[in-house]
Design an enzyme around this catalytic site. Structure first.
Site, PDB file in Angstrom:
ATOM      1  N   GLY B  72       0.811  -1.219   0.000  1.00 55.13           N
ATOM      2  CA  GLY B  72       0.000   0.000   0.000  1.00 55.13           C
ATOM      3  C   GLY B  72       0.842   1.265   0.000  1.00 55.13           C
ATOM      4  N   SER B  73       1.921   1.247   0.769  1.00 55.66           N
ATOM      5  CA  SER B  73       2.758   2.448   0.859  1.00 55.66           C
ATOM      6  C   SER B  73       3.362   2.792  -0.501  1.00 55.66           C
ATOM      7  CB  SER B  73       3.883   2.243   1.878  1.00 55.66           C
ATOM      8  OG  SER B  73       3.342   1.994   3.149  1.00 55.66           O
ATOM      9  N   ALA B 201      -2.759  -6.130  -0.076  1.00 54.16           N
ATOM     10  CA  ALA B 201      -3.337  -7.465   0.146  1.00 54.16           C
ATOM     11  C   ALA B 201      -3.428  -7.886   1.612  1.00 54.16           C
ATOM     12  CB  ALA B 201      -2.525  -8.508  -0.628  1.00 54.16           C
ATOM     13  N   HIS B 202      -2.472  -7.437   2.431  1.00 51.40           N
ATOM     14  CA  HIS B 202      -2.458  -7.978   3.800  1.00 51.40           C
ATOM     15  C   HIS B 202      -3.593  -7.463   4.677  1.00 51.40           C
ATOM     16  CE1 HIS B 202      -0.573  -4.685   6.308  1.00 51.40           C
ATOM     17  NE2 HIS B 202      -0.209  -4.268   5.118  1.00 51.40           N
ATOM     18  N   THR B 238      11.340  -7.729 -11.125  1.00 52.00           N
ATOM     19  CA  THR B 238      10.781  -9.061 -11.339  1.00 52.00           C
ATOM     20  C   THR B 238       9.563  -9.245 -10.441  1.00 52.00           C
ATOM     21  OG1 THR B 238      12.953  -9.893 -11.892  1.00 52.00           O
ATOM     22  CG2 THR B 238      11.309 -11.530 -11.232  1.00 52.00           C
ATOM     23  N   CYS B 326       2.458   6.870  23.476  1.00 45.69           N
ATOM     24  CA  CYS B 326       3.375   5.881  24.031  1.00 45.69           C
ATOM     25  C   CYS B 326       3.543   4.698  23.088  1.00 45.69           C
ATOM     26  CB  CYS B 326       2.862   5.395  25.371  1.00 45.69           C
ATOM     27  SG  CYS B 326       2.737   6.727  26.559  1.00 45.69           S
TER      28      CYS B 326
HETATM   29  C1  LIG Z   1      -4.909   3.630   5.044  1.00 40.66           C
HETATM   30  C2  LIG Z   1      -3.610   2.942   4.832  1.00 40.66           C
HETATM   31  N1  LIG Z   1      -2.813   3.325   3.820  1.00 40.66           N
HETATM   32  C3  LIG Z   1      -1.635   2.726   3.584  1.00 40.66           C
HETATM   33  C4  LIG Z   1      -1.184   1.676   4.356  1.00 40.66           C
HETATM   34  C5  LIG Z   1       0.142   1.060   4.051  1.00 40.66           C
HETATM   35  O1  LIG Z   1       0.020  -0.168   3.450  1.00 40.66           O
HETATM   36  P1  LIG Z   1       1.228  -1.210   3.452  1.00 40.66           P
HETATM   37  O2  LIG Z   1       1.385  -1.655   4.864  1.00 40.66           O
HETATM   38  O3  LIG Z   1       0.800  -2.320   2.555  1.00 40.66           O
HETATM   39  O4  LIG Z   1       2.433  -0.506   2.941  1.00 40.66           O
HETATM   40  C6  LIG Z   1      -1.992   1.239   5.423  1.00 40.66           C
HETATM   41  C7  LIG Z   1      -1.585   0.118   6.288  1.00 40.66           C
HETATM   42  O5  LIG Z   1      -0.843   0.207   7.223  1.00 40.66           O
HETATM   43  C8  LIG Z   1      -3.219   1.890   5.664  1.00 40.66           C
HETATM   44  O6  LIG Z   1      -4.009   1.523   6.669  1.00 40.66           O
END
Ligand SMILES: Cc1ncc(COP(=O)(O)O)c(C=O)c1O
Lengths: 109, 392
Positions: B72-73, B201-202, B238, B326
């Site tokens: 996602g990032s 996916a996770h 790849t 924290c």
């Molecule tokens: C809203 C949102 N965007 C992006 C991410 C990042 O995804 P990833 O952990 O697959 O890089 C997350 C997960 O932590 C998320 O909740």
């Protein structure tokens, strides 16, 4: 963080604490109370944050300030005692108390 | 085995057995490089294209508009930087919100250092953006609007369709971080006027480190990772074939029996919220009462601190999370909780419980029972609670 001391003849007979904070802060205050229970004021004055951290088998670097708070909470409780009962406690005069500390400023954690 | 209850499904989810089974052959037997000409290679190629079809189908896109990323990032980074650098000649202004994931926020902050201008929209007490503020923020230099579909902390679901319409009317690209929404909400990119969408996916029972960016056909975007010709020259490297296969299977499963799973989650969520509300006082539900993710519960418990709550829960076998400072490693509590107007003190006491397909009603009861005791114990140690009791 707040500490309540019951002092009799210069000996700390009982200690209670109240803490608004994370696990390390609670653990530090709890351990600090254990370490000074039954000790004299002079002995309690020697308690360092490092001793608190060591007694906990160490704290992660980002949590070291929790042990500092515990040390300060005790000293500030002792200062309170010395003021109320007009007793001189060696070593308290050169401590720079930041009033907020023993009440543990809310946004600093 | 000691009872273990996992209520942190917004952080990550376990890989479902069906997903793992599909993935396994691609590690040891069908290990070919998808770019190779021999049949072992084309087997991988076919598996990738099959997964791409599944992702496309899930969001109403064309397979040619789906590009696999390392999570996602990366998809977020690509969308923001790729649009910014690819459309610099048109303008340098980006609009996003104050409650985005750091994958968006830190990318925008980086771009600000490179000469871009970013507007961070406020949200109301429920975490919703204000469409009027959005419209007013648009200038003739605006090239991108990026608003997350659903928030990872408080679960608030944004008016994506309305935002998509505004963006389309003004001819501005619209990206949405749908990492938390995919699998939990039905999404059609055409109906919602979405130009770019990130997924991972996770979060829906697939493997970690694999995601995708949907890029509407015709959108002008620079690549983020340059190198080989994979992903139609748009994302080099790849392909992680087993993970891509896992993503495909996971997204297909997520939208199978969707209504049933969704209704069950909503029921569990509301049950959890109601039980906490009726058993513990001095609490606040964060996020919107109904415009929220089906599995998201986020509650602030006054006078106590989130990390100590998490540690106590862990001791009785419950996994959850918090927006407390924290737990973040910094001195500030979650930016999302601050953006919805909470004080630092209240934000510190936040607890996030996120439900998934494997949670049960019995677990809800167990968690509430333990939570009541833990909150009581931590409050009995809290100087703030003492004050309140004295005043009463
Ligand atoms: C809203 C949102 N965007 C992006 C991410 C990042 O995804 P990833 O952990 O697959 O890089 C997350 C997960 O932590 C998320 O909740």
């Amino acid at each position: 963080m707040k500490m309540y001391l019951k002092i009799n003849n210069g000996v700390i007979e009982d200690v209670k604490f109240k803490t608004f904070g994370c696990g390390s802060a609670i653990a530090s205050s709890s351990m600090a109370t254990e370490l000074i229970k039954g000790k004299t004021i002079e002995e309690a004055m020697k308690l360092t944050n490092k001793a608190v951290a060591d007694a906990l088998d160490g704290l992660p670097p980002v949590k070291m300030h929790c042990s500092i708070l515990a040390e300060q909470a005790i000293k500030s409780a002792l200062l309170d005692y010395s003021k109320k009962h007009n007793v001189y406690i060696d070593g308290l005069e050169d401590i720079d108390f930041d009033e907020d500390h023993h009440h543990h400023d809310l946004d600093d954690h | 085995m000691k009872k273990y209850i996992y209520m942190d499904n917004a952080a990550t989810t376990p890989v479902k057995k069906e997903v793992l089974e599909e993935m396994l052959p691609y590690f040891t037997e069908k290990y070919g490089n998808a770019s190779s000409v021999y049949s072992l290679g084309s087997m991988s190629k076919r598996a990738i294209e099959d997964a791409r079809e599944k992702v496309a189908k899930a969001i109403g896109a064309n397979a040619r508009e789906i590009f696999f990323t390392g999570g996602g990032s990366e998809a977020d980074n690509w969308a923001i930087k790729g649009i910014a650098f690819g459309n610099y000649s048109k303008g340098n202004h980006i609009i996003t919100t104050k409650i985005e994931h750091h994958a968006i926020l830190h990318t925008c902050e980086y771009l600000e250092k490179k000469g871009f201008e970013v507007t961070y929209l406020d949200v109301d007490e429920y975490g919703l953006v204000d469409l009027e503020q959005l419209k007013n923020a648009i200038t003739d230099k605006t090239i991108l609007i990026s608003v997350m579909f659903a928030n990872n902390e408080i679960g608030t679901v944004q008016p994506i369709k309305e935002i998509g319409e505004i963006a389309k009317e003004r001819n501005i690209y619209f990206h949405t971080d749908a990492v938390q929404a995919i699998g939990n909400i039905k999404i059609d990119v055409n109906e919602l006027n979405i130009d770019l969408l990130s997924l991972s996916a996770h979060k829906f029972y697939g493997p970690k480190g694999i995601g995708a960016l949907y890029i509407r056909q015709g959108v002008k975007i620079d690549p983020l990772i340059t190198g080989g010709a994979q992903e139609r020259r748009r994302r080099a490297g790849t392909e992680n074939v087993p993970a891509i296969v896992g993503l495909g299977k996971a997204i297909e499963l997520a939208y199978t029996n969707f209504e049933e799973k969704n209704n069950r989650l909503i029921k569990l969520r509301d049950m959890l919220i109601d039980k906490i509300k009726s058993n513990i006082d001095y609490i606040r539900l964060n996020g919107h009462p109904v415009k929220r993710l089906p599995g998201n519960v986020n509650i602030c418990f006054q006078f106590i601190e989130g990390e100590s709550l998490l540690l106590s829960l862990d001791m009785v076998g419950i996994a959850a999370s918090s927006g407390s400072a924290c737990t973040s490693g910094s001195l500030d509590p979650s930016h999302v909780l601050l953006a919805i107007g909470l004080s630092h003190e209240i934000a510190h006491g936040s607890l996030r419980l996120t439900l998934g397909d494997f949670n049960t009603e019995d677990e809800i009861d167990y968690v509430v029972e333990k939570l009541v005791k833990i909150v009581e114990r931590l409050r009995s140690m809290s100087p703030l609670y003492e004050k309140v009791k004295e005043e009463k």
